[in-house]
Design an enzyme around this catalytic site. Structure first.
Site, PDB file in Angstrom:
ATOM      1  N   CYS A  43      -8.385  18.135   2.578  1.00 39.03           N
ATOM      2  CA  CYS A  43      -7.858  18.255   3.389  1.00 39.03           C
ATOM      3  C   CYS A  43      -6.310  19.597   2.882  1.00 39.03           C
ATOM      4  CB  CYS A  43      -6.132  17.201   3.725  1.00 39.03           C
ATOM      5  SG  CYS A  43      -7.173  16.518   5.471  1.00 39.03           S
ATOM      6  N   ARG A  70     -11.459   0.873 -14.445  1.00 39.11           N
ATOM      7  CA  ARG A  70     -11.625  -0.328 -12.938  1.00 39.11           C
ATOM      8  C   ARG A  70     -12.892  -0.968 -13.708  1.00 39.11           C
ATOM      9  NH1 ARG A  70      -7.797   3.173 -11.707  1.00 39.11           N
ATOM     10  NH2 ARG A  70      -5.695   2.277 -10.503  1.00 39.11           N
ATOM     11  N   ASP A 285     -16.211  10.560   7.362  1.00 39.30           N
ATOM     12  CA  ASP A 285     -16.742  10.879   8.402  1.00 39.30           C
ATOM     13  C   ASP A 285     -17.727  11.249   9.083  1.00 39.30           C
ATOM     14  OD1 ASP A 285     -13.975  12.143   7.730  1.00 39.30           O
ATOM     15  OD2 ASP A 285     -14.788  14.266   7.078  1.00 39.30           O
ATOM     16  N   TRP A 436      17.976  15.075  24.416  1.00 39.05           N
ATOM     17  CA  TRP A 436      16.814  14.128  24.568  1.00 39.05           C
ATOM     18  C   TRP A 436      16.007  15.451  24.144  1.00 39.05           C
ATOM     19  CZ3 TRP A 436      15.267  10.845  28.269  1.00 39.05           C
ATOM     20  CH2 TRP A 436      16.174  10.786  28.675  1.00 39.05           C
ATOM     21  N   ARG A 444       9.804  12.372  30.794  1.00 42.50           N
ATOM     22  CA  ARG A 444      10.949  12.614  32.668  1.00 42.50           C
ATOM     23  C   ARG A 444       9.918  13.180  33.623  1.00 42.50           C
ATOM     24  NH1 ARG A 444      16.783  14.004  31.028  1.00 42.50           N
ATOM     25  NH2 ARG A 444      16.933  14.030  33.538  1.00 42.50           N
TER      26      ARG A 444
END
Length: 454
Positions: A43, A70, A285, A436, A444
């Site tokens: 990205c 690892r 993906d 708001w 609303r």
């Protein structure tokens, strides 16, 4: 026990997660990767190309050396060419030596990702024509931009990648033309909201050519691209970027007889296990996911989903239990100073799902109107006609607009109605919001619209 990961996706870490739960002598992990890079943010590539990110390595979350430390047997430049489900093995091709060999597995993860769609037309594979999906793609594009003597760039397509690459090219000083098959850019938005994006991009100096089909790419005698060709015109180009979209890379899965959805992605259960196969998982993906609002399977290739898939798969392979329940379809992007966000359903998605709905649009500002640098914002909200259940929100505006979509994403996940949303206790101070919040102003208005139809 041997755990194989075929092409670890750029943002999904099932091998490290599994390693955290199981020791090397309990779980042997082999990971195949076709390129030279692992665990990076795809990205971020448009921002690297545009110069906001200075160095490629800033996008790398975990290097090959860190995986090896690892005790993960990571095999770079190795492509998996066949999955033998009945024999529980995969065929691997070493792209450096040409050697091919079979490797057996007890558990298999398919994370083959997506590839940029390349149109089937003359010149689509010419020099100077670029898709942008991997770090290698990004480096190749930067090399072209650095070497070319011309300053004319054409982007084909106006989805997320298209608009982000238009910004990147503009920031590098190119004259940018975007040729888009749709009537407006950003087909992930409703047309009225996409139209606002198109107007804003034109105001930035980007030439927008909408409702136009590309028929070919003209090349010079040297084989390099020279122009993008449509039915009625040619658009000179020193570089062309394909922003048409991506498609799941599931050729291996299809050949192996694994289940694919309507969009070509692999189908999995809540544990990200491939349906009907106890010891095969898939994520990133190359899979389709459940849209929690429509209840339908959908193909949404995003890094956020891929990372969560990796955590779920790694946990399950490592002996734990985790699930991925689905998504509400949240995405955010930007082109220069314009922020673009959406979550939930568009109008056509609601119709496709058989839902009756009401849609409202409001204009507001990112901050209190009297506070310096308050920027305009447009919010579109879609609610179910009888119940008032929130179905979707789209937001376009300046700084501070995009991440407001997260309010709606949480409301969608919780199954809230627009009336319930109006009572949300959101943060307020003039530098951050009007009294708001714009999302609540839209809620609303949606409440009033829903009540009128009852």
């Amino acid at each position: 026990m041997r755990f194989l990961a075929a092409f670890p996706p750029t943002a999904s870490p099932p091998p490290p997660q599994a390693r955290r739960l199981r020791k090397p002598d309990e779980l042997e992990i082999v990971a195949f990767e076709r390129t030279r890079f692992t665990s990076y943010s795809a990205c971020g590539i448009p921002y690297w190309v545009g110069g906001a990110v200075e160095d490629r390595d800033q996008l790398v979350a975990r290097t090959p050396e860190e995986h090896w430390e690892r005790h993960i047997d990571l095999r770079l430049r190795t492509e998996v060419t066949e999955i033998d489900v009945s024999g529980r093995r995969v065929r691997a091709h070493d792209l450096e030596t040409g050697n091919e060999y079979w490797t057996s597995y007890d558990k298999l993860v398919i994370a083959t990702g997506a590839r940029p769609i390349r149109p089937d037309m003359p010149g689509a594979d010419a020099a100077g024509v670029h898709g942008v999906q991997t770090l290698e793609d990004g480096q190749s594009l930067i090399d072209t931009l650095t070497r070319t003597g011309g300053r004319r760039a054409v982007v084909v397509g106006a989805g997320y990648i298209g608009v982000e690459m238009a910004e990147a090219l503009l920031r590098r000083g190119f004259e940018v033309t975007v040729v888009n098959r749709g009537a407006e850019p950003m087909a992930t938005l409703d047309p009225d909201m996409g139209r606002l994006v198109g107007r804003a991009m034109a105001g930035m100096g980007i030439t927008m050519v909408d409702d136009t089909e590309v028929t070919g790419l003209r090349t010079g005698q040297d084989g390099r691209v020279r122009a993008v060709v449509t039915k009625d015109a040619e658009y000179p180009a020193d570089v062309v970027v394909l922003g048409i979209g991506v498609e799941p890379v599931t050729d291996l899965a299809r050949q192996a007889g694994l289940p694919l959805g309507a969009h070509g992605g692999l189908l999995t259960d809540l544990a990200m296990r491939v349906r009907g196969h106890e010891d095969i998982w898939a994520g990133g993906d190359c899979v389709e996911v459940l849209n929690l609002v429509s209840g339908q399977e959908q193909y949404i290739p995003l890094g956020t989903h891929a990372n969560k898939h990796g955590q779920v798969i790694g946990t399950n392979v490592g002996g734990g239990y985790a699930t991925f329940p689905g998504v509400v379809g949240t995405a955010v992007s930007k082109v220069c100073e314009l922020e673009i966000a959406r979550t939930g359903l568009r109008e056509r998605d609601a119709r496709r799902a058989g839902l009756q709905y009401e849609a409202v649009v409001i204009e507001s500002t990112s901050r209190a109107g009297y506070y310096p640098d308050a920027s305009p914002m447009t919010v579109k909200m879609i609610a179910e006609r009888n119940t008032g259940r929130l179905l979707g929100v789209q937001i376009i505006g300046g700084e501070g607009a995009g991440k407001r979509v997260d309010i709606a994403a949480v409301a969608l996940t919780a199954g809230m109605t627009v009336e319930q949303m109006t009572a949300l206790d959101l943060g307020y101070a003039p530098p951050f919001s009007p009294v708001w919040d714009p999302v609540l102003v839209a809620a609303r208005k949606a409440v009033r619209k829903v009540r009128e139809t009852r």
